[in-house]
Design an enzyme around this catalytic site. Structure first.
Site, PDB file in Angstrom:
ATOM      1  N   ASN B  83       0.801  -1.223   0.000  1.00 33.89           N
ATOM      2  CA  ASN B  83       0.000   0.000   0.000  1.00 33.89           C
ATOM      3  C   ASN B  83       0.837   1.277   0.000  1.00 33.89           C
ATOM      4  O   ASN B  83       0.320   2.369   0.235  1.00 33.89           O
ATOM      5  CB  ASN B  83      -0.952   0.012   1.193  1.00 33.89           C
ATOM      6  CG  ASN B  83      -1.817  -1.228   1.230  1.00 33.89           C
ATOM      7  OD1 ASN B  83      -1.615  -2.098   2.059  1.00 33.89           O
ATOM      8  ND2 ASN B  83      -2.745  -1.322   0.287  1.00 33.89           N
ATOM      9  N   ILE B  91       1.149   6.965  -0.122  1.00 40.35           N
ATOM     10  CA  ILE B  91       0.452   5.998   0.728  1.00 40.35           C
ATOM     11  C   ILE B  91      -0.994   5.848   0.280  1.00 40.35           C
ATOM     12  O   ILE B  91      -1.672   6.838   0.010  1.00 40.35           O
ATOM     13  CB  ILE B  91       0.457   6.465   2.199  1.00 40.35           C
ATOM     14  CG1 ILE B  91       1.885   6.696   2.680  1.00 40.35           C
ATOM     15  CG2 ILE B  91      -0.264   5.469   3.093  1.00 40.35           C
ATOM     16  CD1 ILE B  91       1.971   7.506   3.968  1.00 40.35           C
ATOM     17  N   CYS B  92      -1.467   4.590   0.234  1.00 45.14           N
ATOM     18  CA  CYS B  92      -2.884   4.364  -0.025  1.00 45.14           C
ATOM     19  C   CYS B  92      -3.528   3.957   1.292  1.00 45.14           C
ATOM     20  O   CYS B  92      -3.378   2.830   1.746  1.00 45.14           O
ATOM     21  CB  CYS B  92      -3.063   3.255  -1.060  1.00 45.14           C
ATOM     22  SG  CYS B  92      -4.769   2.853  -1.370  1.00 45.14           S
ATOM     23  N   LEU B  93      -4.173   4.907   1.941  1.00 46.90           N
ATOM     24  CA  LEU B  93      -4.843   4.616   3.209  1.00 46.90           C
ATOM     25  C   LEU B  93      -6.096   5.473   3.253  1.00 46.90           C
ATOM     26  O   LEU B  93      -6.032   6.686   3.085  1.00 46.90           O
ATOM     27  CB  LEU B  93      -3.899   4.939   4.382  1.00 46.90           C
ATOM     28  CG  LEU B  93      -4.438   4.644   5.783  1.00 46.90           C
ATOM     29  CD1 LEU B  93      -4.717   3.165   5.969  1.00 46.90           C
ATOM     30  CD2 LEU B  93      -3.453   5.106   6.850  1.00 46.90           C
ATOM     31  N   GLN B 126      -1.155   0.324  -3.683  1.00 49.58           N
ATOM     32  CA  GLN B 126      -0.553   1.540  -4.208  1.00 49.58           C
ATOM     33  C   GLN B 126       0.606   1.144  -5.109  1.00 49.58           C
ATOM     34  O   GLN B 126       0.949   1.857  -6.040  1.00 49.58           O
ATOM     35  CB  GLN B 126      -0.042   2.419  -3.048  1.00 49.58           C
ATOM     36  CG  GLN B 126       0.599   3.723  -3.454  1.00 49.58           C
ATOM     37  CD  GLN B 126      -0.419   4.748  -3.900  1.00 49.58           C
ATOM     38  OE1 GLN B 126      -1.492   4.853  -3.336  1.00 49.58           O
ATOM     39  NE2 GLN B 126      -0.094   5.487  -4.944  1.00 49.58           N
TER      40      GLN B 126
END
EC number: 2.3.2.23
Lengths: 85, 199
Positions: B83, B91-93, B126
Site C-alpha cells: 500500500n 500511501i494508499c490509506l 498503491q
C-alpha cells in the site's frame, strides 16, 4: 452582635456540561471558544449530535460544509443529526 | 495559514510528545518550520513484521484547511509494502483520503500507518508489483521487505544473498538502488532482473 451588610458582589461560574473537556475538531477547551471567536459562552455555543458527541457549533458547521456527501460525526462516523432536545 | 490549523497542530504536537507511544519510542514528530505547516514524523516498524527494528521517516504537510482536510503524508524512507509506492513513498490509506474525520490527529494518523505496516491491504494496492508478490509469493515478499528495512530503515536483519546479488549487478555498472528494485521485482532471480535491466 449585629452585622449589617452594606454591600456585596455576587460571583458566579459557569461551564458547559459536555462529555469531554475539549472540542474534537479544534481541540480547544469547551469552556473556551473556537479559534474564530473571542468570547466563550452564548456567542460560541456547543451543539450535540444524536450520537451524543458534542462540538463547538462553529466547528461542526465548518466540518459539515467541508463534507458534500455523507455528513458524519467526526468522532464516531454515524450520520450527523443535530440533537434538538 | 488559517488560525485553526496552526493552533491545532500546536496542541497536537504537545499531545504527541506527551503520549505513551513516544515513551515507548513507537512514534515521534518534529517541527520543520515555525508556521506548523511541515512536520517530520517517525514510526517504528511493528514487532513480528518484516519492518521490525526499522525506523521509517514520514513527510507530513498540513493544509490550510486542516483539520477539515487530512494532512498530506508520504514515506521518505524507502519501503517495500503493497500500500506504499516503492518509488514515491505515496500511501494508499482511506483515512488520508475520503475516510478522514476532523477528530483524527497526528497521533492517530501515525498509529494508523503503523497498523498499516502490520496489516497490508493487497487488494487495494498503491504498488502493484509489491502487491502481486505479496499475494503470489509471500515468502519472497517477507524477504524483500526485511531486506529493504535493513538497507533503508536501519533494520537489523542483513540478507547476505540479497546483498551478493546486488553486488553482482553493481559490478556490471548498475546503480545499487536500481539493482535492488529490479531484483525485488523479479523475486531475486538474477537472470530475469539482468534481462530487464539490459533490455
Amino acid at each position: 452582635m449585629k452585622v449589617t451588610i452594606k454591600k456585596w458582589t455576587g460571583v458566579a461560574t459557569w461551564k458547559w456540561v459536555a462529555n469531554d473537556d475539549n472540542c474534537g475538531i479544534c481541540r480547544m477547551a469547551f469552556d473556551g471558544c473556537c479559534p474564530d471567536c473571542k468570547l466563550p459562552g452564548d456567542d460560541c455555543p456547543l451543539v450535540w449530535g444524536q450520537c451524543s458527541h458534542c462540538f463547538h457549533m462553529h466547528c461542526i458547521v465548518k466540518w459539515l460544509q467541508s463534507q458534500p456527501v455523507n455528513q458524519q460525526c467526526p468522532m464516531c462516523r454515524q450520520e450527523w443529526k443535530f440533537n434538538n432536545k | 495559514m488559517a488560525n485553526i490549523a496552526a493552533q491545532r497542530i500546536k496542541r497536537e504536537f504537545k499531545e504527541v510528545i506527551k503520549s505513551e507511544e513516544v515513551a515507548k519510542c513507537a512514534i515521534r514528530v518534529e517541527l520543520l518550520n515555525d508556521t506548523f505547516t511541515e512536520l517530520k514524523g517517525e514510526i517504528a516498524g511493528p514487532p513480528d513484521t518484516p519492518y521490525e527494528g526499522g525506523t521509517f521517516v514520514l513527510e507530513i504537510k498540513v493544509p490550510e484547511t486542516y483539520p477539515f482536510n487530512p494532512p498530506k503524508v508520504r514515506f521518505v524512507t524507502k519501503i517495500w509494502h503493497p500500500n506504499i509506492s516503492s518509488v514515491t513513498g505515496a500511501i494508499c490509506l482511506d483515512i488520508l483520503k475520503d475516510q478522514w474525520a476532523a477528530a483524527m490527529t497526528l497521533r492517530t494518523v501515525l498509529l494508523s500507518l503503523q497498523a498499516l505496516l502490520s496489516a497490508a491491504e493487497p487488494d487495494d494496492p498503491q504498488d502493484a508489483v509489491v502487491a502481486k508478490q505479496y499475494k503470489e509469493n509471500n515468502e519472497m515478499f517477507q524477504i524483500t521487505a526485511r531486506h529493504w528495512t535493513n538497507v533503508y530503515a536501519g533494520g537489523p536483519n542483513i540478507n547476505k544473498d540479497c546483498d551478493d546479488k546486488i553486488r553482482r549487478l553493481a559490478d556490471m555498472g548498475i546503480e545499487e538502488h536500481q539493482a535492488r528494485v529490479a531484483l525485488s521485482s523479479y523475486d531475486w532471480e538474477l537472470e530475469r532482473a539482468t534481462e530487464q535491466l539490459f533490455s
